[in-house]
Enzyme design. Structure first.
Site, PDB file in Angstrom:
ATOM      1  N   SER A 147      39.067  34.510  27.668  1.00 28.93           N
ATOM      2  CA  SER A 147      37.978  35.469  27.883  1.00 28.93           C
ATOM      3  C   SER A 147      37.529  35.947  26.509  1.00 28.93           C
ATOM      4  CB  SER A 147      38.514  36.666  28.686  1.00 28.93           C
ATOM      5  OG  SER A 147      37.588  37.736  28.670  1.00 28.93           O
ATOM      6  N   TYR A 160      44.799  42.928  31.092  1.00 31.79           N
ATOM      7  CA  TYR A 160      43.916  41.747  31.053  1.00 31.79           C
ATOM      8  C   TYR A 160      43.722  41.285  29.608  1.00 31.79           C
ATOM      9  CZ  TYR A 160      39.772  38.901  32.223  1.00 31.79           C
ATOM     10  OH  TYR A 160      38.869  37.876  32.389  1.00 31.79           O
TER      11      TYR A 160
HETATM   12  N1  LIG Z   1      33.638  36.468  35.645  1.00 35.16           N
HETATM   13  C1  LIG Z   1      33.745  36.863  34.381  1.00 35.16           C
HETATM   14  O1  LIG Z   1      32.932  37.658  33.873  1.00 35.16           O
HETATM   15  C2  LIG Z   1      34.865  36.332  33.523  1.00 35.16           C
HETATM   16  C3  LIG Z   1      34.797  36.559  32.136  1.00 35.16           C
HETATM   17  C4  LIG Z   1      35.830  36.086  31.338  1.00 35.16           C
HETATM   18  C5  LIG Z   1      36.888  35.392  31.902  1.00 35.16           C
HETATM   19  N2  LIG Z   1      36.911  35.194  33.256  1.00 35.16           N
HETATM   20  C6  LIG Z   1      38.049  34.463  33.811  1.00 35.16           C
HETATM   21  O2  LIG Z   1      37.584  33.355  34.567  1.00 35.16           O
HETATM   22  C7  LIG Z   1      38.580  32.999  35.525  1.00 35.16           C
HETATM   23  C8  LIG Z   1      37.914  32.816  36.885  1.00 35.16           C
HETATM   24  O3  LIG Z   1      37.408  34.064  37.294  1.00 35.16           O
HETATM   25  P1  LIG Z   1      36.106  34.244  38.203  1.00 35.16           P
HETATM   26  O4  LIG Z   1      35.238  35.205  37.520  1.00 35.16           O
HETATM   27  O5  LIG Z   1      35.594  32.933  38.618  1.00 35.16           O
HETATM   28  O6  LIG Z   1      36.777  35.045  39.411  1.00 35.16           O
HETATM   29  P2  LIG Z   1      36.824  34.813  40.988  1.00 35.16           P
HETATM   30  O7  LIG Z   1      37.494  36.025  41.527  1.00 35.16           O
HETATM   31  O8  LIG Z   1      35.500  34.400  41.511  1.00 35.16           O
HETATM   32  O9  LIG Z   1      37.813  33.561  41.136  1.00 35.16           O
HETATM   33  C9  LIG Z   1      39.183  33.659  40.843  1.00 35.16           C
HETATM   34  C10 LIG Z   1      39.945  32.814  41.852  1.00 35.16           C
HETATM   35  O10 LIG Z   1      41.332  32.859  41.489  1.00 35.16           O
HETATM   36  C11 LIG Z   1      42.075  32.921  42.680  1.00 35.16           C
HETATM   37  N3  LIG Z   1      43.418  33.460  42.438  1.00 35.16           N
HETATM   38  C12 LIG Z   1      43.747  34.754  42.212  1.00 35.16           C
HETATM   39  N4  LIG Z   1      45.065  34.857  42.106  1.00 35.16           N
HETATM   40  C13 LIG Z   1      45.579  33.606  42.237  1.00 35.16           C
HETATM   41  C14 LIG Z   1      46.904  33.077  42.225  1.00 35.16           C
HETATM   42  N5  LIG Z   1      47.969  33.868  42.063  1.00 35.16           N
HETATM   43  N6  LIG Z   1      47.059  31.747  42.390  1.00 35.16           N
HETATM   44  C15 LIG Z   1      45.989  30.942  42.599  1.00 35.16           C
HETATM   45  N7  LIG Z   1      44.720  31.393  42.636  1.00 35.16           N
HETATM   46  C16 LIG Z   1      44.529  32.715  42.459  1.00 35.16           C
HETATM   47  C17 LIG Z   1      41.250  33.818  43.593  1.00 35.16           C
HETATM   48  O11 LIG Z   1      41.617  33.673  44.962  1.00 35.16           O
HETATM   49  C18 LIG Z   1      39.840  33.344  43.291  1.00 35.16           C
HETATM   50  O12 LIG Z   1      39.439  32.323  44.177  1.00 35.16           O
HETATM   51  C19 LIG Z   1      39.623  34.095  35.477  1.00 35.16           C
HETATM   52  O13 LIG Z   1      40.724  33.658  34.692  1.00 35.16           O
HETATM   53  C20 LIG Z   1      38.910  35.228  34.784  1.00 35.16           C
HETATM   54  O14 LIG Z   1      39.784  36.096  34.136  1.00 35.16           O
HETATM   55  C21 LIG Z   1      35.927  35.635  34.072  1.00 35.16           C
END
Ligand SMILES: NC(=O)c1ccc[n+]([C@@H]2O[C@H](COP(=O)([O-])OP(=O)(O)OC[C@H]3O[C@@H](n4cnc5c(N)ncnc54)[C@H](O)[C@@H]3O)[C@@H](O)[C@H]2O)c1
Length: 259
Positions: A147, A160
């Protein structure tokens, strides 16, 4: 002329964690679009099955496996399934993550453990069990989701930020250890991307969702939030032969936010 094979991912076996939603789902879709066989791994069974069924209807080669990436036995079950069905793995996108918008004072120990266990330990666990299989197949590409907050700090997100900074340096350590096995390991660092996770942050912070999304887009040179597909394109680059001499790096995909 660019053909599907330009990416070198046709028929490749790709595992995507957090594949049921947001960035993971977009990456699973894009990898399937360029001809890969995609195993979508997620803790959320209903969302995962639904997402996989939609992609299967378009004739993409995807399947869903339920797995809590913070649970070693679940990760071993994923490894066993892949070994039996495919015999190898070419790409591992370690993407599952959760966020808790709290300071160290407000975080419960259970919040801390959840964020670290899913977002950081989960990468260690699934990599531990899948790297030997990948190495036996001649190598591959691992992409870990960090991130922007793995590089700089952010407010009310202490666990986080700690987890994501861990992901950035874990990536470099893995790249050093496994380069000789022809395994590249890189990190993708998204900026604010419109997914359920981002929208849930507004709830956690008790602010209006639309105002939160507008403020998250502000100050970025490209003046908008990311889409899951924006991030998936970076993942495709790191998964594909286009990045064949790239390892140990973090690719920031954030509309210029960190600039
Ligand atoms: N959306 C943002 O702004 C953003 C920014 C920086 C980093 N990220 C990172 O991107 C990644 C994806 O996030 P996203 O925004 O697509 O979120 P999201 O919530 O849409 O998707 C995350 C998925 O991870 C799954 N998950 C959660 N715990 C889990 C576990 N223990 N085992 C298996 N699956 C699990 C959830 O069920 C969900 O389907 C994450 O690592 C997040 O930290 C997101």
């Amino acid at each position: 002329m660019i053909t599907q094979d330009y990416f070198g991912l046709e028929d490749k076996v790709c595992v995507v964690t957090g594949g049921a939603s947001g960035i993971g789902l977009a990456a699973a879709t894009l990898l399937a679009e360029v001809g890969a066989k995609v195993i979508m791994v997620d803790i959320h069974q209903e969302n995962g099955q639904k997402a996989a069924a939609e992609l299967q209807r378009k004739d993409y080669r995807v399947e869903f496996l339920q797995c809590d990436v913070s649970n070693g036995n679940d990760c071993i079950a994923v490894r066993d399934h892949i070994e039996t069905k495919y015999g190898t793995i070419d790409v591992l996108f370690n993407n599952a993550g959760v966020i808790r918008r709290k300071t160290v004072v407000d975080l419960e120990e259970s919040d801390w453990d959840l964020v670290i266990n899913v977002s950081l330990k989960g990468i260690y666990l699934l990599s531990k069990y899948l790297i030997p299989l990948m190495a036996r197949g001649g190598g591959g590409s691992i992409i870990n989701t960090g991130s922007g907050w793995g590089i700089k700090g952010g407010d009310q997100a202490a666990a986080y930020c700690a987890a994501k900074a861990g992901v950035v340096n874990l990536t470099k350590a893995m790249a050093i250890d496994h380069g000789p096995q022809n395994i590249r390991v890189n990190c993708i660092c998204p900026g604010d991307t419109d997914t359920p996770l981002l929208r849930d942050e507004a709830k956690q912070l008790q602010v209006k969702e639309d105002e939160f999304l507008v403020s998250s887009a502000k100050g970025r040179p490209l003046e908008r939030l990311g889409t899951p597909r924006d991030i998936a394109k970076g993942v495709l680059f790191l998964a594909s032969d286009l990045s064949e001499w790239v390892t140990g790096t973090d690719l920031i995909v954030d509309g210029g936010g960190l600039a």
